[in-house]
Design a protein around this motif. Structure first.
Motif, PDB file in Angstrom:
ATOM      1  N   PHE A  14       5.018  -6.839  -3.341  1.00 36.52           N
ATOM      2  CA  PHE A  14       4.486  -6.847  -1.983  1.00 36.52           C
ATOM      3  C   PHE A  14       4.372  -5.480  -1.337  1.00 36.52           C
ATOM      4  O   PHE A  14       3.977  -5.393  -0.173  1.00 36.52           O
ATOM      5  N   ASN A  15       4.732  -4.400  -2.056  1.00 30.72           N
ATOM      6  CA  ASN A  15       4.500  -3.104  -1.437  1.00 30.72           C
ATOM      7  C   ASN A  15       3.076  -2.651  -1.725  1.00 30.72           C
ATOM      8  O   ASN A  15       2.378  -3.217  -2.573  1.00 30.72           O
ATOM      9  N   LEU A  16       2.613  -1.641  -1.019  1.00 35.42           N
ATOM     10  CA  LEU A  16       1.209  -1.236  -1.101  1.00 35.42           C
ATOM     11  C   LEU A  16       0.828  -0.807  -2.511  1.00 35.42           C
ATOM     12  O   LEU A  16      -0.290  -1.097  -2.972  1.00 35.42           O
ATOM     13  N   CYS A  17       1.753  -0.148  -3.208  1.00 32.55           N
ATOM     14  CA  CYS A  17       1.441   0.317  -4.561  1.00 32.55           C
ATOM     15  C   CYS A  17       1.181  -0.864  -5.502  1.00 32.55           C
ATOM     16  O   CYS A  17       0.180  -0.886  -6.228  1.00 32.55           O
ATOM     17  N   LEU A  59       0.052  -9.668   7.324  1.00 29.59           N
ATOM     18  CA  LEU A  59       0.634 -10.706   6.465  1.00 29.59           C
ATOM     19  C   LEU A  59       1.936 -10.223   5.829  1.00 29.59           C
ATOM     20  O   LEU A  59       2.909 -10.985   5.729  1.00 29.59           O
ATOM     21  N   ILE A  60       1.959  -8.956   5.415  1.00 28.47           N
ATOM     22  CA  ILE A  60       3.175  -8.397   4.826  1.00 28.47           C
ATOM     23  C   ILE A  60       4.287  -8.305   5.862  1.00 28.47           C
ATOM     24  O   ILE A  60       5.471  -8.527   5.556  1.00 28.47           O
ATOM     25  N   HIS A  61       3.932  -7.987   7.101  1.00 22.79           N
ATOM     26  CA  HIS A  61       4.934  -7.946   8.165  1.00 22.79           C
ATOM     27  C   HIS A  61       5.555  -9.327   8.367  1.00 22.79           C
ATOM     28  O   HIS A  61       6.770  -9.443   8.599  1.00 22.79           O
ATOM     29  N   ILE A  62       4.756 -10.373   8.254  1.00 19.48           N
ATOM     30  CA  ILE A  62       5.279 -11.743   8.346  1.00 19.48           C
ATOM     31  C   ILE A  62       6.245 -12.013   7.199  1.00 19.48           C
ATOM     32  O   ILE A  62       7.311 -12.622   7.395  1.00 19.48           O
ATOM     33  N   VAL A  63       5.886 -11.553   5.986  1.00 22.44           N
ATOM     34  CA  VAL A  63       6.781 -11.704   4.836  1.00 22.44           C
ATOM     35  C   VAL A  63       8.111 -11.005   5.110  1.00 22.44           C
ATOM     36  O   VAL A  63       9.189 -11.553   4.853  1.00 22.44           O
ATOM     37  N   ASN A  64       8.040  -9.768   5.627  1.00 24.25           N
ATOM     38  CA  ASN A  64       9.259  -9.028   5.962  1.00 24.25           C
ATOM     39  C   ASN A  64      10.091  -9.781   7.004  1.00 24.25           C
ATOM     40  O   ASN A  64      11.324  -9.885   6.893  1.00 24.25           O
ATOM     41  N   TRP A  65       9.423 -10.289   8.027  1.00 25.82           N
ATOM     42  CA  TRP A  65      10.129 -11.004   9.100  1.00 25.82           C
ATOM     43  C   TRP A  65      10.806 -12.262   8.558  1.00 25.82           C
ATOM     44  O   TRP A  65      11.966 -12.553   8.900  1.00 25.82           O
ATOM     45  N   THR A 108       7.078  -1.725   7.537  1.00 23.18           N
ATOM     46  CA  THR A 108       6.698  -2.225   8.864  1.00 23.18           C
ATOM     47  C   THR A 108       7.865  -2.270   9.838  1.00 23.18           C
ATOM     48  O   THR A 108       7.659  -2.311  11.057  1.00 23.18           O
ATOM     49  N   PHE A 109       9.114  -2.273   9.331  1.00 26.99           N
ATOM     50  CA  PHE A 109      10.283  -2.308  10.212  1.00 26.99           C
ATOM     51  C   PHE A 109      11.000  -0.967  10.307  1.00 26.99           C
ATOM     52  O   PHE A 109      11.627  -0.679  11.322  1.00 26.99           O
ATOM     53  N   ASP A 110      10.923  -0.146   9.255  1.00 25.68           N
ATOM     54  CA  ASP A 110      11.762   1.053   9.197  1.00 25.68           C
ATOM     55  C   ASP A 110      11.023   2.148   8.416  1.00 25.68           C
ATOM     56  O   ASP A 110      10.534   1.897   7.311  1.00 25.68           O
ATOM     57  N   PRO A 111      10.937   3.380   8.962  1.00 23.11           N
ATOM     58  CA  PRO A 111      10.275   4.477   8.244  1.00 23.11           C
ATOM     59  C   PRO A 111      10.987   4.896   6.959  1.00 23.11           C
ATOM     60  O   PRO A 111      10.376   5.537   6.093  1.00 23.11           O
ATOM     61  N   GLU A 112      12.269   4.590   6.827  1.00 24.90           N
ATOM     62  CA  GLU A 112      13.069   4.895   5.638  1.00 24.90           C
ATOM     63  C   GLU A 112      13.019   6.373   5.244  1.00 24.90           C
ATOM     64  O   GLU A 112      12.947   6.719   4.060  1.00 24.90           O
ATOM     65  N   GLY A 113      13.059   7.245   6.221  1.00 26.80           N
ATOM     66  CA  GLY A 113      13.182   8.675   5.934  1.00 26.80           C
ATOM     67  C   GLY A 113      11.889   9.400   5.673  1.00 26.80           C
ATOM     68  O   GLY A 113      11.903  10.612   5.415  1.00 26.80           O
ATOM     69  N   SER A 114      10.736   8.720   5.736  1.00 22.00           N
ATOM     70  CA  SER A 114       9.449   9.410   5.571  1.00 22.00           C
ATOM     71  C   SER A 114       9.155  10.218   6.831  1.00 22.00           C
ATOM     72  O   SER A 114       9.115   9.676   7.934  1.00 22.00           O
ATOM     73  N   SER A 115       8.952  11.524   6.663  1.00 19.73           N
ATOM     74  CA  SER A 115       8.751  12.398   7.828  1.00 19.73           C
ATOM     75  C   SER A 115       7.544  11.964   8.657  1.00 19.73           C
ATOM     76  O   SER A 115       7.597  11.973   9.894  1.00 19.73           O
ATOM     77  N   MET A 116       6.474  11.569   7.997  1.00 19.88           N
ATOM     78  CA  MET A 116       5.283  11.167   8.731  1.00 19.88           C
ATOM     79  C   MET A 116       5.500   9.851   9.471  1.00 19.88           C
ATOM     80  O   MET A 116       5.130   9.711  10.643  1.00 19.88           O
ATOM     81  N   LEU A 117       6.124   8.880   8.790  1.00 16.89           N
ATOM     82  CA  LEU A 117       6.361   7.592   9.434  1.00 16.89           C
ATOM     83  C   LEU A 117       7.355   7.717  10.583  1.00 16.89           C
ATOM     84  O   LEU A 117       7.240   7.016  11.597  1.00 16.89           O
ATOM     85  N   GLU A 118       8.334   8.604  10.444  1.00 16.24           N
ATOM     86  CA  GLU A 118       9.275   8.825  11.543  1.00 16.24           C
ATOM     87  C   GLU A 118       8.553   9.425  12.761  1.00 16.24           C
ATOM     88  O   GLU A 118       8.893   9.112  13.908  1.00 16.24           O
ATOM     89  N   LEU A 119       7.545  10.260  12.499  1.00 12.84           N
ATOM     90  CA  LEU A 119       6.748  10.806  13.599  1.00 12.84           C
ATOM     91  C   LEU A 119       5.970   9.680  14.283  1.00 12.84           C
ATOM     92  O   LEU A 119       5.905   9.625  15.520  1.00 12.84           O
ATOM     93  N   PHE A 120       5.398   8.780  13.491  1.00 13.90           N
ATOM     94  CA  PHE A 120       4.693   7.631  14.069  1.00 13.90           C
ATOM     95  C   PHE A 120       5.629   6.798  14.931  1.00 13.90           C
ATOM     96  O   PHE A 120       5.243   6.310  15.989  1.00 13.90           O
TER      97      PHE A 120
END
Length: 259
Positions: free
Chosen positions: A84-87, A181-187, A202-214
């Protein structure tokens, strides 16, 4: 022996250069093949990548940095192995698109999945930066992402899709639908106690510098990705379309208007 990699250092640039070389090699290898042969090659590459992704997932549980943060309980194993991840999803889309010769699925890979692979290299989550590239899980992570980026770009470079305005608009919209849809799966996963379920981050940037900026801009789960993410992916789609059309014009030696 260690080979430390972090975004922007010499080792990281060597990995990026390897990715560019791999993209060029794949293009030169397949450019004179007919469309059917190119499509079958992409189908084979997609299946091989899918196998390697699962090998990398298994290696993660021998990666101390991963285990120390996420643990090794059944819920973490389940989360890592579900596609279910993007990759994972992008490779599945490429396999189905190549098998069915579906231009829109292949276009999604060219537009969206290629950007996802680039972002994974430019802004990797914390456990994949400032670490040893020779650690099997880390080395496989970087190799897989330059491989998938090369495959996705060559979908367009080899002419399996012809990028255009419609595809440039629909691909980011399709990503938004999938993300929701993936966010629903996570929820749902988190509602039954699987708190590590965080596909697409969708819930946590997990240390990605760009996602933490978002997150600093929009500190709301899911929406922190969608608001800036759509702008980035839409802009990327338009850029790829323009570059593709410029390449067509240069090869033909003439200028024409968009259809």
């Amino acid at each position: 022996m260690t080979l430390n990699i972090s975004v922007g250092n010499t080792v990281w640039w060597m990995v990026i250069a390897l990715g560019c070389a791999l993209t060029a090699f794949m293009y030169l290898l397949l450019r004179k093949k007919n469309d059917e042969q190119k499509r079958k090659a992409m189908l084979f590459i997609g299946c091989a990548i899918m196998v390697l992704f699962y090998v990398q997932r298994i290696l993660m549980f021998r990666f101390d940095a991963f285990v120390s943060i996420y643990g090794s309980g059944w819920e973490h194993i389940l989360t890592e192995l579900l596609p279910f991840n993007l990759c994972y999803l992008s490779v599945i889309v490429m396999i189905i698109g190549a098998h069915l010769n579906n231009k829109y699925l292949l276009g999604f890979c060219f537009y969206i999945s290629s950007m996802g692979a680039v972002l994974a290299l430019v802004a990797p989550v914390g456990i994949f930066t400032d670490t040893n590239l020779l650690q099997p899980a880390v080395g496989m992570f970087y190799f897989l992402h330059i491989l998938v980026a090369a495959a996705y770009w060559n979908i367009g470079f080899l002419g399996l899709v012809k990028p255009g305005k419609v595809m440039a608009i629909t691909s980011p919209l399709l990503l938004n639908v999938i993300s929701f849809l993936i966010h629903i799966v996570n929820w749902l996963g988190r509602s039954v106690g699987i708190d590590c379920m965080n596909y697409f981050y969708t819930f946590d940037p997990e240390g990605s510098s760009m996602l933490e900026l978002f997150w600093e801009w929009v500190p709301v789960p899911y929406f922190y990705l969608i608001v800036p993410g759509y702008v980035i992916f839409a802009g990327w789609s338009v850029l790829l379309t323009l570059l593709y059309r410029c390449g067509v014009l240069l090869r033909k030696g003439k200028v024409r208007t968009f259809e």
